[in-house]
Design a protein around this motif. Sequence first.
Motif, PDB file in Angstrom:
ATOM      1  N   SER A 116       0.833  -1.214   0.000  1.00  0.00           N
ATOM      2  CA  SER A 116       0.000   0.000   0.000  1.00  0.00           C
ATOM      3  C   SER A 116       0.868   1.265   0.000  1.00  0.00           C
ATOM      4  CB  SER A 116      -0.973   0.003   1.179  1.00  0.00           C
ATOM      5  OG  SER A 116      -0.277  -0.043   2.400  1.00  0.00           O
ATOM      6  N   GLN A 117       2.011   1.237   0.665  1.00  0.00           N
ATOM      7  CA  GLN A 117       2.921   2.385   0.627  1.00  0.00           C
ATOM      8  C   GLN A 117       3.496   2.589  -0.774  1.00  0.00           C
ATOM      9  OE1 GLN A 117       5.488   0.977   3.784  1.00  0.00           O
ATOM     10  NE2 GLN A 117       4.865   2.686   5.116  1.00  0.00           N
ATOM     11  N   LEU A 118       3.818   1.497  -1.440  1.00  0.00           N
ATOM     12  CA  LEU A 118       4.331   1.603  -2.804  1.00  0.00           C
ATOM     13  C   LEU A 118       3.262   2.108  -3.765  1.00  0.00           C
ATOM     14  CD1 LEU A 118       6.410  -1.693  -3.031  1.00  0.00           C
ATOM     15  CD2 LEU A 118       7.305   0.637  -2.899  1.00  0.00           C
ATOM     16  N   ALA A 119       2.012   1.678  -3.544  1.00  0.00           N
ATOM     17  CA  ALA A 119       0.912   2.038  -4.436  1.00  0.00           C
ATOM     18  C   ALA A 119       0.422   3.465  -4.223  1.00  0.00           C
ATOM     19  CB  ALA A 119      -0.238   1.069  -4.228  1.00  0.00           C
ATOM     20  N   PRO A 133      -4.503  -4.743  -8.080  1.00  0.00           N
ATOM     21  CA  PRO A 133      -4.009  -5.815  -8.959  1.00  0.00           C
ATOM     22  C   PRO A 133      -2.914  -5.332  -9.925  1.00  0.00           C
ATOM     23  CG  PRO A 133      -6.384  -5.958  -8.779  1.00  0.00           C
ATOM     24  CD  PRO A 133      -5.982  -4.665  -8.106  1.00  0.00           C
ATOM     25  N   ALA A 134      -3.025  -4.109 -10.416  1.00  0.00           N
ATOM     26  CA  ALA A 134      -1.988  -3.567 -11.313  1.00  0.00           C
ATOM     27  C   ALA A 134      -0.677  -3.388 -10.556  1.00  0.00           C
ATOM     28  CB  ALA A 134      -2.441  -2.243 -11.914  1.00  0.00           C
ATOM     29  N   VAL A 135      -0.754  -2.901  -9.317  1.00  0.00           N
ATOM     30  CA  VAL A 135       0.445  -2.758  -8.476  1.00  0.00           C
ATOM     31  C   VAL A 135       1.068  -4.130  -8.247  1.00  0.00           C
ATOM     32  CG1 VAL A 135       1.277  -2.127  -6.176  1.00  0.00           C
ATOM     33  CG2 VAL A 135      -0.337  -0.631  -7.371  1.00  0.00           C
ATOM     34  N   MET A 136       0.243  -5.108  -7.927  1.00  0.00           N
ATOM     35  CA  MET A 136       0.738  -6.458  -7.672  1.00  0.00           C
ATOM     36  C   MET A 136       1.387  -7.059  -8.923  1.00  0.00           C
ATOM     37  SD  MET A 136       0.392  -6.979  -4.527  1.00  0.00           S
ATOM     38  CE  MET A 136       0.858  -8.702  -4.500  1.00  0.00           C
ATOM     39  N   GLN A 137       0.848  -6.734 -10.085  1.00  0.00           N
ATOM     40  CA  GLN A 137       1.446  -7.229 -11.327  1.00  0.00           C
ATOM     41  C   GLN A 137       2.846  -6.638 -11.514  1.00  0.00           C
ATOM     42  OE1 GLN A 137      -0.928  -6.526 -14.815  1.00  0.00           O
ATOM     43  NE2 GLN A 137       0.243  -7.974 -16.036  1.00  0.00           N
ATOM     44  N   HIS A 138       2.997  -5.344 -11.260  1.00  0.00           N
ATOM     45  CA  HIS A 138       4.318  -4.718 -11.333  1.00  0.00           C
ATOM     46  C   HIS A 138       5.278  -5.367 -10.334  1.00  0.00           C
ATOM     47  CE1 HIS A 138       3.781  -1.502 -14.214  1.00  0.00           C
ATOM     48  NE2 HIS A 138       2.670  -1.096 -13.602  1.00  0.00           N
TER      49      HIS A 138
END
Length: 124
Positions: free
Chosen positions: A34-37, A45-50
Amino acid sequence: MPNYLDLDRVFQSLADPTRRSFVDRLSRGPASVSQLAEPFDMSLPAVMQHLSVLEASGLVRSEKAGRVRTCTLESDVLSRAEQWIHDRRTIWDQRLDRLGDHLDADAEALTQDPTTQTTRSSHD
């Protein structure tokens, strides 16, 4: 000899600006997903894909504790990519130094050759 498949994955991972931003943030220390996003307007889901691309390359490791997934930068993997770039730069610096030495030697030979100076002055 480096494993070029691993190196390819690292450079492919770093080709995306969002992933480079994640790596930049993680270079300051571990962070939750969540801090990265947070600075991005994208779905989880897009953050997790990255992040999965970064993990597949070995640049990032993540651990889940309860509901929080914390990501950490694997600096040794980044160091291997940096070393590869440094090695290429060293090779090219040496080649350019040799070329410069060769050109300097040619220029010195031209100034010391009396026939070259005569030919030059006749064209001036």
